[in-house]
Enzyme design. Structure first.
Site, PDB file in Angstrom:
ATOM      1  N   ARG A  40       0.864  -1.456  -0.168  1.00  0.00           N
ATOM      2  CA  ARG A  40       0.075  -0.021  -0.043  1.00  0.00           C
ATOM      3  C   ARG A  40       0.758   1.854  -0.212  1.00  0.00           C
ATOM      4  O   ARG A  40       0.670   2.233  -0.192  1.00  0.00           O
ATOM      5  CB  ARG A  40      -1.221   0.253   0.926  1.00  0.00           C
ATOM      6  CG  ARG A  40      -1.992  -1.205   1.088  1.00  0.00           C
ATOM      7  CD  ARG A  40      -2.989  -1.170   2.620  1.00  0.00           C
ATOM      8  NE  ARG A  40      -2.421  -1.619   3.179  1.00  0.00           N
ATOM      9  CZ  ARG A  40      -2.856  -1.559   4.468  1.00  0.00           C
ATOM     10  NH1 ARG A  40      -3.882  -0.959   5.372  1.00  0.00           N
ATOM     11  NH2 ARG A  40      -1.477  -1.804   5.915  1.00  0.00           N
ATOM     12  N   LYS A 100      -5.747 -17.979   1.656  1.00  0.00           N
ATOM     13  CA  LYS A 100      -6.683 -18.842   1.600  1.00  0.00           C
ATOM     14  C   LYS A 100      -7.169 -18.000   3.033  1.00  0.00           C
ATOM     15  O   LYS A 100      -6.146 -17.333   4.042  1.00  0.00           O
ATOM     16  CB  LYS A 100      -6.092 -20.058   2.242  1.00  0.00           C
ATOM     17  CG  LYS A 100      -5.637 -20.668   3.489  1.00  0.00           C
ATOM     18  CD  LYS A 100      -5.428 -21.575   4.514  1.00  0.00           C
ATOM     19  CE  LYS A 100      -4.074 -22.127   3.287  1.00  0.00           C
ATOM     20  NZ  LYS A 100      -3.019 -21.416   3.827  1.00  0.00           N
ATOM     21  N   ASP A 181     -10.361 -17.908   9.363  1.00  0.00           N
ATOM     22  CA  ASP A 181      -8.360 -18.261   9.961  1.00  0.00           C
ATOM     23  C   ASP A 181      -7.953 -19.083   9.295  1.00  0.00           C
ATOM     24  O   ASP A 181      -6.976 -19.842   9.419  1.00  0.00           O
ATOM     25  CB  ASP A 181      -7.656 -17.495  10.912  1.00  0.00           C
ATOM     26  CG  ASP A 181      -6.911 -15.460  10.291  1.00  0.00           C
ATOM     27  OD1 ASP A 181      -5.881 -15.831  10.284  1.00  0.00           O
ATOM     28  OD2 ASP A 181      -7.420 -14.601   9.756  1.00  0.00           O
TER      29      ASP A 181
END
Length: 338
Positions: A40, A100, A181
């Site tokens: 970012r 994932k 998570d």
């Protein structure tokens, strides 16, 4: 689009801990190299690139996606950004390995798959567990009938993380919660060996602000009639093992999501131990799978196909729906649990 030695030129989107782990694993693959990193901010990209000797540093994900020096991108940003980051890279003509869970919900996963198909690019959810040597051994043992037909699976993944509302796993705006998570690992294991899963029931414990789950237990039934008990927790350390039981014995897999060993218990015989250590840190195997499939002109992996990622996303959607937790794709906000 590959470099001179036949390997993929990788770009890394995101600079968190898992991005460092991926690059470390990739270094055990001689034909692959990381040519670019995007973050970012330019400062974060520079810091990551300096640590790993990466030539290109981009202060935005879109800039990295447009780089002609990148063939494949590893998306390692927080969960809510998997969807937009992946679409950006696919639409720029890059192959994508995305961490994932693939996205926040099944609708987003479907859009990602459609983009991969439309752009004729490879796309895979980074379920690294399926490519580990120990995991492949389990698959072979089950396939050879070592324990008979699998009829029951137990798997748990839990760690005691001190509560901090700003920590990613407790922050709903960052896609937090034990289910997304950690729970994706037990669910993926059950899906692999029991087939299409039906959620029979689910219970949960909540964070103090009631925005995310901290402990979830799920009971599932597979298409072949087998059943599973699956647990994930961000507040409790669990035994962290999996057991696959069948008509002729059972397999025990310590630390199944990062397994380096397996114990086979055949009925009437002494246990047999198998050791399958990593060549590096384990992430090298999923990267090699991407390279194999891309070189063969394939667009998905048979061990983690698009249909499987959609199936897992629908499962987590269903489990969250049972508890009233809804993540909004537009705002990446969560509705408090009741």
């Amino acid at each position: 689009m590959t470099d001179d030695n036949g390997g993929l030129r990788w770009g890394v989107v995101g600079t968190g801990g898992i991005a460092h782990s991926f690059v470390e694993g990739l270094r055990a693959t001689p034909t692959a190299r990381v040519t670019a990193v995007g973050s970012r901010t330019r400062e974060r990209a520079e810091e990551f690139a300096d640590a790993w000797g990466i030539p290109e540093r981009h202060g935005s994900y879109a800039d990295l996606a447009e780089s002609p020096e990148v063939d494949a991108v590893y998306v390692a940003t927080p969960h809510p950004w998997h969807h937009p980051n992946t679409l950006t890279c696919l639409n720029a003509g890059k192959h994508v390995l995305v961490e994932k869970p693939m996205a926040m919900n099944a609708l987003q996963v479907a859009e990602m798959v459609a983009a991969a198909r439309d752009n004729d690019r490879f796309l895979m959810e980074a379920m690294w567990t399926r490519y580990l040597p120990a995991s492949r051994l389990v698959r072979d043992l089950v396939g050879d009938g070592a324990i008979g037909e699998v009829s029951w699976i137990s798997a748990e993944f839990g760690s005691n993380v001190p509560y901090d509302p700003d920590h990613r796993i407790f922050n709903a705006d960052l896609g937090g919660g034990a289910l997304l998570d950690l729970g994706v690992y037990p669910l993926a294991l059950a899906s692999q060996y029991l087939g299409e899963l039906t959620v029979v029931g689910a219970t949960r414990q909540l964070s103090p602000d009631r925005m995310v789950d901290t402990h979830t237990t799920v009971l599932v039934r597979g298409e072949n009639g087998g059943t599973g008990s699956l647990v994930c927790s961000s507040r409790t350390t669990l035994p962290n093992r999996a057991v696959l039981a069948g008509s002729g014995g059972w397999l025990e897999i310590p630390h199944f999501w990062a397994a380096t060993g397996v114990v086979l218990h055949r009925d009437g015989r002494e246990p047999e131990e198998f050791h399958r250590p990593f060549r590096a840190n384990g992430y090298e195997y999923e990267a090699e799978e991407v390279a194999r499939r891309v070189a063969a002109g394939e667009r998905e992996s048979p061990d983690m196909p698009w249909a499987e990622s959609l199936r897992l996303a629908r499962l987590t959607d269903r489990i969250r729906d049972m508890g009233g937790l809804v993540y909004s794709p537009a705002t990446v906000k969560a509705v408090p649990l009741g």
